[in-house]
Design a protein around this motif. Structure first.
Motif, PDB file in Angstrom:
ATOM      1  N   THR A 569       0.806  -1.229   0.000  1.00  0.00           N
ATOM      2  CA  THR A 569       0.000   0.000   0.000  1.00  0.00           C
ATOM      3  C   THR A 569       0.833   1.271   0.000  1.00  0.00           C
ATOM      4  N   GLU A 572      -0.661   3.924  -2.060  1.00  0.00           N
ATOM      5  CA  GLU A 572      -2.047   4.263  -1.707  1.00  0.00           C
ATOM      6  C   GLU A 572      -2.420   5.674  -2.118  1.00  0.00           C
ATOM      7  N   GLN A 595      -9.129   2.961   2.703  1.00  0.00           N
ATOM      8  CA  GLN A 595      -7.907   2.550   2.009  1.00  0.00           C
ATOM      9  C   GLN A 595      -8.223   1.958   0.638  1.00  0.00           C
ATOM     10  N   GLN A 598      -8.930   4.819  -1.656  1.00  0.00           N
ATOM     11  CA  GLN A 598      -7.699   5.517  -2.032  1.00  0.00           C
ATOM     12  C   GLN A 598      -6.944   4.738  -3.103  1.00  0.00           C
TER      13      GLN A 598
END
Length: 715
Positions: A569, A572, A595, A598
């Motif tokens: 991530t 992200e 998340q 995103q």
């Protein structure tokens, strides 16, 4: 009445704190009011005795009878088995853990009261590990509270401490009668009879010891008027602290930064390869109006993924630079900070060079010589804009005259870090203007409560030309189909992200790691070529790679020389590759909703049709958890960041949603933003009125509920 807590007493060399006293302090129960506001988790009904012949299986009941048998069962796992006869039937009390003293208390012939869940069976009634005590004395006239506790703090001790706190605490009303009369839900039947508004004292005594005929449902869902009074008090304290923080900031001074006709901001707009959306233009004007005031701006700029917050920050920076001041932009990760730096250098360096100014880059991974050069440029004022990570707030960083601090993904930073950036110009007797940016839109109830001290600007439209993103949930059992789709995409010259939740193999979690997936996809893409005829590359990016390697991988992907990027991530936020049209998120059920949103925002940044595939795995029974199912459903149903944020708040609650903003400050303990919006709106309306007309009561109210914690709300 004194609010000091007499137990536990202060530690002395001759009389150290007992274990329960230490446990009270660990729970934060220091003042008498802290104890009074320590409310029960649940209640036990010890006000009546139930005959076994009248009981039903599964009921929580209290029985009273004579012990007819008390013996230890044979075998390695000994149990204490006690038979109780209440004159109508018998019940076996079964204890798996017990003290020797239990056998004395529960000896044959003893008259005992036991409370627990009744279970039936071939051998008759059974209670597993009931609470018990010697029978005798009058039955209580109220439900027995069961409090949140910790190791070394027995319920009996805690009940006595709470009762003492109730008796000692100053529970006088701190809310004016006019405000109370205007509060919805408080005017109900009072404990003593009649109609009226519950006082704080009445509400607390009632909730600690409710009458047996009270609706347990109203207590559990906190809809009872006594609960409404506490929630109204708590929300008012929060609103008062937020409004007071805003008032105190308005007394501080900041440089007044005025836009000039044909200034740097207009020059930047003239050279940008795109025009501003109406929403961007609106928030640029809102920020410019704040910068022109001689008080510190404290504004949150929120906008969905890809809505164009960076260019708004750049325009704000030009206003500060035009006025002869410096600006700093701090991002939570080096990749995001470098993305900002690359954009801002391209936009601003041509405008700053004729002025003898530049954009500086500052991170923790820089070599000593490069870092020293950057520090010198910052201290001299040559660096008009400083972009970096946490390194920007380190002690050795000295600005000549910082006027504007921009914090991207502000929820990733704690209170101390935001304060440290603001402290960078305290020597001048001025505060910098503060602009916080977030790609996670703030739901309305959070904006009204936890962000009430901020001015909020919202970019509520995306730039033209952005392609819609189709989101689908796909079982991991169809992994081969997904890999086939990737081959089709890269064969057309498109690029693909594959996001993994872990870097390393884990025995506890059966998850594919980034390295294994990289090898798998490299083999699957074999034989494919880039547009220039070179073999297609599959890259790997994770947080443990050296910064130089990360930079090299991202440069190849951004330049279109890498067809597939397998990553954790770290991508992200901030990564902008318009040619990337497919995002695969492996083990999507492990990610939070914000998340996931995103990550999805990394595609759909160009004109090509884009898709996000949420690859999920089920548990051994072939199911997803309810929370995971809700997250994936929300992602599939909407791409609206504001709707995603609203659902995220419903699923997670405000504590996790806020991240580090409230580090050190109390979350709402009693009020629920999903159900108590009517109380929040009342508190929001009355807080400024109280501060103006009853400032002493407002101060007492905040001190009662927050103590010194309200200071954290100023950051």
């Amino acid at each position: 009445m004194s609010d000091a807590l007499s137990a536990p007493p202060p530690a002395t060399a001759s009389k150290p704190l007992s274990a329960p006293q230490k446990a009270l302090r660990k729970l934060g129960l220091v003042r008498a009011i802290d104890l009074a506001l320590h409310l029960p988790l649940r209640y036990e009904d010890e006000t009546r005795i139930v005959r076994l012949r009248d009981a039903r299986e599964g009921e929580e009941v209290q029985i009273e009878g004579v012990v007819t048998s008390c013996e230890l069962s044979p075998g390695p796992r000994r149990q204490l088995l006690v038979v109780l006869d209440d004159g109508s039937e018998r019940c076996t009390l079964r204890f798996f853990s017990f003290y020797p003293s239990h056998q004395n208390t529960l000896s044959v012939g003893a008259c005992i009261r036991a409370r627990g869940e009744l279970r039936g069976g071939f051998l008759g009634w059974t209670m597993m590990h009931p609470t018990f005590r010697v029978a005798g004395g009058e039955l209580p006239d109220a439900l027995t509270p069961v409090y949140p506790t910790s190791a070394g703090l027995p319920q009996a001790y805690l009940r006595r401490a709470v009762l003492g706190g109730l008796d000692r605490a100053d529970l006088g009303d701190t809310i004016p009668p006019d405000a109370l009369a205007d509060c919805p839900g408080l005017r109900q039947r009072l404990p003593g009879g009649g109609q009226g508004v519950w006082s704080l004292r009445e509400a607390l005594y009632f909730l600690h010891h409710p009458r047996p005929d009270t609706s347990l449902a109203a207590l559990e869902d906190r809809s009872h008027p006594a609960w409404q009074r506490l929630k109204a008090e708590e929300l008012l304290a929060q609103q008062l602290s937020q409004h007071r923080a805003k008032q105190e900031r308005d007394l501080l001074r900041a440089p007044a930064l005025h836009r000039r006709p044909q200034g740097l901001d207009q020059q930047l707009l003239a050279v940008l390869p795109f025009g501003l959306t109406a929403a961007q233009a609106r928030v640029v004007d809102e920020i410019a109006a704040d910068l022109a005031r001689p008080v510190p701006m404290h504004r949150l700029l929120q906008g969905d993924v890809g809505s164009g917050k960076t260019v708004v920050a750049a325009l704000a920076a030009t206003v500060a630079i035009e006025a002869g001041w410096q600006c700093a932009l701090m991002a939570p990760t080096e990749i995001l900070a470098e993305q900002h730096f690359s954009k801002l250098v391209g936009w601003l360096e041509p405008l700053l060079a004729p002025l003898g100014k530049s954009v500086a880059w500052l991170t923790g991974s820089q070599k000593k010589k490069e870092r020293a050069a950057m520090l010198a440029r910052i201290a001299s004022g040559e660096a008009a804009l400083v972009v970096g990570t946490h390194a920007v707030i380190q002690d050795q960083v000295q600005f000549q005259n910082l006027a504007l601090a921009v914090i991207d993904e502000q929820h990733r930073f704690g209170v101390a870090q935001r304060l440290a950036l603001r402290e960078k110009m305290r020597d001048a007797g001025l505060e910098p203007h503060l602009l916080m940016m977030s790609a996670t839109p703030i739901p309305r109830t959070l904006a009204m409560s936890y962000y009430a001290d901020l001015d909020v600007s919202t970019i509520d439209e995306l730039p033209p030309g952005r392609s819609p993103i189709v989101t689908k949930t796909v079982s991991d059992s169809r992994r081969d189909e997904v890999i086939g789709r990737i081959r089709a995409q890269v064969a057309q010259g498109r690029q693909v992200y594959w996001v993994c939740p872990l870097i390393e193999e884990s025995e506890a979690l059966d998850l594919g790691n980034a390295t294994a997936t990289h090898l798998e996809l490299s083999a699957a893409m074999e034989g494919l070529c880039n547009a220039d005829g070179t073999p297609l590359r599959v890259g790997l990016l994770h947080s443990r790679m050296p910064p130089v390697e990360k930079k090299a991988v991202m440069a190849l992907f951004s330049a279109g020389l890498m067809g597939v990027l397998v990553s954790t991530t770290v991508i992200e936020v901030g990564v902008d590759v318009p040619n990337a049209s497919l995002m695969v998120i492996e083990h999507a059920e492990r990610f939070g909703l914000s998340q996931l949103h995103q990550l999805r925002g990394r595609v759909g940044r160009g004109a090509a049709a884009s898709a996000c595939l949420l690859l999920y795995s089920t548990n051994e029974s072939g199911r997803l958890s309810e929370t995971a199912r809700e997250r994936l459903r929300a992602m599939a149903e909407t791409t609206d960041g504001f709707e995603i944020a609203r659902r995220d708040l419903e699923i997670r609650g405000p504590g996790e949603f806020l991240g580090a903003r409230q580090s050190g400050a109390a979350m709402l303990r009693f009020a629920d933003l999903a159900t108590d919006i009517h109380l929040l709106e009342w508190a929001r309306a009355w807080a400024p009125v109280m501060l103006e007309r009853w400032p002493r009561l407002a101060q007492q109210h905040v001190e009662r509920w927050l103590g010194g914690k309200s200071d954290y709300l100023k950051a």
